[in-house]
Write an enzyme that holds these catalytic residues in place. Structure first.
Site, mmCIF file in Angstrom:
data_model
loop_
_atom_site.group_PDB
_atom_site.id
_atom_site.type_symbol
_atom_site.label_atom_id
_atom_site.label_comp_id
_atom_site.label_asym_id
_atom_site.label_seq_id
_atom_site.Cartn_x
_atom_site.Cartn_y
_atom_site.Cartn_z
ATOM 1 N N TYR A 216 0.840 -1.208 0.000
ATOM 2 C CA TYR A 216 0.000 0.000 0.000
ATOM 3 C C TYR A 216 0.874 1.257 0.000
ATOM 4 C CZ TYR A 216 -3.938 3.042 1.335
ATOM 5 O OH TYR A 216 -4.902 4.033 1.373
ATOM 6 N N THR B 40 -14.295 5.270 6.744
ATOM 7 C CA THR B 40 -15.013 4.684 5.596
ATOM 8 C C THR B 40 -15.086 3.164 5.780
ATOM 9 O OG1 THR B 40 -13.066 4.158 4.271
ATOM 10 C CG2 THR B 40 -13.930 6.405 4.067
HETATM 11 P P1 NAP Z 1 -13.920 2.066 0.256
HETATM 12 O O1 NAP Z 1 -14.979 2.638 1.126
HETATM 13 O O2 NAP Z 1 -13.575 0.625 0.363
HETATM 14 O O3 NAP Z 1 -14.301 2.416 -1.259
HETATM 15 C C1 NAP Z 1 -13.498 1.993 -2.317
HETATM 16 C C2 NAP Z 1 -14.387 1.555 -3.463
HETATM 17 O O4 NAP Z 1 -13.520 1.146 -4.538
HETATM 18 C C3 NAP Z 1 -15.272 0.353 -3.102
HETATM 19 O O5 NAP Z 1 -16.560 0.485 -3.658
HETATM 20 C C4 NAP Z 1 -14.515 -0.792 -3.759
HETATM 21 O O6 NAP Z 1 -15.328 -1.898 -4.118
HETATM 22 C C5 NAP Z 1 -13.988 -0.118 -4.999
HETATM 23 N N1 NAP Z 1 -12.903 -0.885 -5.604
HETATM 24 C C6 NAP Z 1 -12.001 -1.686 -5.001
HETATM 25 N N2 NAP Z 1 -11.208 -2.264 -5.908
HETATM 26 C C7 NAP Z 1 -11.634 -1.840 -7.114
HETATM 27 C C8 NAP Z 1 -11.248 -2.117 -8.441
HETATM 28 N N3 NAP Z 1 -10.242 -2.971 -8.719
HETATM 29 N N4 NAP Z 1 -11.889 -1.504 -9.450
HETATM 30 C C9 NAP Z 1 -12.919 -0.669 -9.195
HETATM 31 N N5 NAP Z 1 -13.355 -0.373 -7.959
HETATM 32 C C10 NAP Z 1 -12.725 -0.956 -6.930
HETATM 33 O O7 NAP Z 1 -12.532 2.855 0.452
HETATM 34 P P2 NAP Z 1 -12.203 4.382 0.823
HETATM 35 O O8 NAP Z 1 -11.738 4.404 2.213
HETATM 36 O O9 NAP Z 1 -13.282 5.281 0.381
HETATM 37 O O10 NAP Z 1 -10.906 4.576 -0.076
HETATM 38 C C11 NAP Z 1 -10.945 5.229 -1.333
HETATM 39 C C12 NAP Z 1 -9.531 5.622 -1.702
HETATM 40 O O11 NAP Z 1 -8.996 6.468 -0.698
HETATM 41 C C13 NAP Z 1 -8.560 4.442 -1.825
HETATM 42 O O12 NAP Z 1 -7.673 4.678 -2.891
HETATM 43 C C14 NAP Z 1 -7.801 4.481 -0.504
HETATM 44 O O13 NAP Z 1 -6.510 3.920 -0.612
HETATM 45 C C15 NAP Z 1 -7.733 5.975 -0.280
HETATM 46 N N6 NAP Z 1 -7.506 6.349 1.110
HETATM 47 C C16 NAP Z 1 -8.352 5.910 2.094
HETATM 48 C C17 NAP Z 1 -8.091 6.273 3.402
HETATM 49 C C18 NAP Z 1 -8.953 5.807 4.544
HETATM 50 O O14 NAP Z 1 -8.512 5.907 5.691
HETATM 51 N N7 NAP Z 1 -10.168 5.343 4.309
HETATM 52 C C19 NAP Z 1 -6.973 7.066 3.701
HETATM 53 C C20 NAP Z 1 -6.163 7.489 2.675
HETATM 54 C C21 NAP Z 1 -6.427 7.132 1.372
HETATM 55 P P3 NAP Z 1 -15.389 -3.152 -3.084
HETATM 56 O O15 NAP Z 1 -16.138 -2.631 -1.898
HETATM 57 O O16 NAP Z 1 -16.118 -4.188 -3.866
HETATM 58 O O17 NAP Z 1 -13.962 -3.514 -2.788
#
Ligand code: NAP
Length: 252
Positions: free
Chosen positions: A158, A193
């Site tokens: 990651y 999230t």
């Molecule tokens: P989330 O709630 O899990 O949402 C991510 C979405 O992307 C989900 O609907 C997931 O589907 C989908 N996804 C996963 N793999 C995929 C693929 N191969 N192709 C298309 N869609 C896909 O996550 P989030 O926390 O909102 O994170 C969103 C972004 O922010 C990510 O890049 C994460 O690394 C980044 N981020 C998050 C945080 C945090 O603390 N939450 C912090 C920093 C950065 P599924 O549910 O089916 O997997």
């Protein structure tokens, strides 16, 4: 919050069916954009698309796996066909991956995280940029993380992927700023999230919240507000940047 005007703009959000992507999709739609909600998860993508339409706003769901270049090409083509162009892209879809020391990190998880979190962003830009050039310019926001600038134990894939996203962003910004495409990345701290809730127990979440000097986790809307600014004309001199939204995590 809707403080930027995206009227007549087409905005594409990968991972738009949950968490940060959902907040971005809702924010762009409420600011006047026609939104492509692109996600792996059909239920989540349909739910967000319906929520946008329920507010009499415009959205279309595209089912896509960002680690598959041919699906990305089709996703961008569908955006252009449906709405006539592409102006804003938020390359946000991502996964957490295994948690293990680097010397024990499972090879298959390494490959999957790099494919989705790093190559996926490249595949998106590879097809979004030509579409934006023919749409008269645009803005790309790539979802990195605080872990795009600092390390974190047990998260080799990651952290490597997110550092890669920051570098990829800078390179594309240098290449395309003169042609009207701005490219930036965002570095959220830990955000409340499903990604976090599904991977960590309550006790760990409490410890992680305490690592942010602000004393809490972030909310998806707080990230979406920064993304909307970077996607908007108000950010006209912002390109090649890496913008933190992290409650002072990395200032510590
Ligand atoms: P989330 O709630 O899990 O949402 C991510 C979405 O992307 C989900 O609907 C997931 O589907 C989908 N996804 C996963 N793999 C995929 C693929 N191969 N192709 C298309 N869609 C896909 O996550 P989030 O926390 O909102 O994170 C969103 C972004 O922010 C990510 O890049 C994460 O690394 C980044 N981020 C998050 C945080 C945090 O603390 N939450 C912090 C920093 C950065 P599924 O549910 O089916 O997997």
């Amino acid at each position: 919050m809707a403080e930027h005007d995206f009227t007549d703009k087409v905005a594409l959000v990968t991972g738009g069916g949950s968490g940060i992507g959902e907040a971005c999709a809702m924010t762009f739609a409420r600011s006047g954009a026609k939104v492509i909600v692109a996600d792996f998860d059909k239920d989540g993508g349909d739910r967000v698309t319906e929520a946008i339409r329920a507010e009499s706003l415009d959205a279309t769901f595209v089912e896509v796996d960002v680690s598959k270049p041919e699906q990305i090409e089709a996703m961008v083509a569908e955006s252009v066909e449906t709405y006539g162009g592409l102006h804003v892209a938020v390359n946000n879809a991502g996964i957490g991956g295994a948690q293990a020391l680097t010397g024990e990190y499972p090879i298959d998880s390494w490959q999957q995280v790099i494919e989705v979190n790093l190559s996926g962003v490249f595949y998106c830009m590879r097809h979004e940029i030509p579409a934006m050039l023919t749409s008269g310019g645009g803005a790309i926001v790539n979802m990195a993380s605080i872990l795009g600038s600092v390390g974190f134990a047990n998260s080799a894939a990651y952290v490597a992927a997110k550092h890669g996203v920051v570098g990829l962003t800078k390179t594309a910004a240098i290449e395309y700023s003169a042609q009207g495409i701005r490219v930036n990345s965002v570095g959220p701290g830990f955000i409340n999230t499903p990604l976090l809730a599904e991977n960590l127990d309550d006790e760990t979440l409490k410890v992680i919240a305490g690592m942010h000097p602000i004393g809490r986790l972030g909310e998806a809307q707080e990230v979406a507000d920064l993304v909307a600014f970077l996607g908007s004309d108000e950010a006209s001199f912002c390109t090649g940047g890496y913008y933190l939204v992290d409650g002072a995590y990395t200032a510590n």
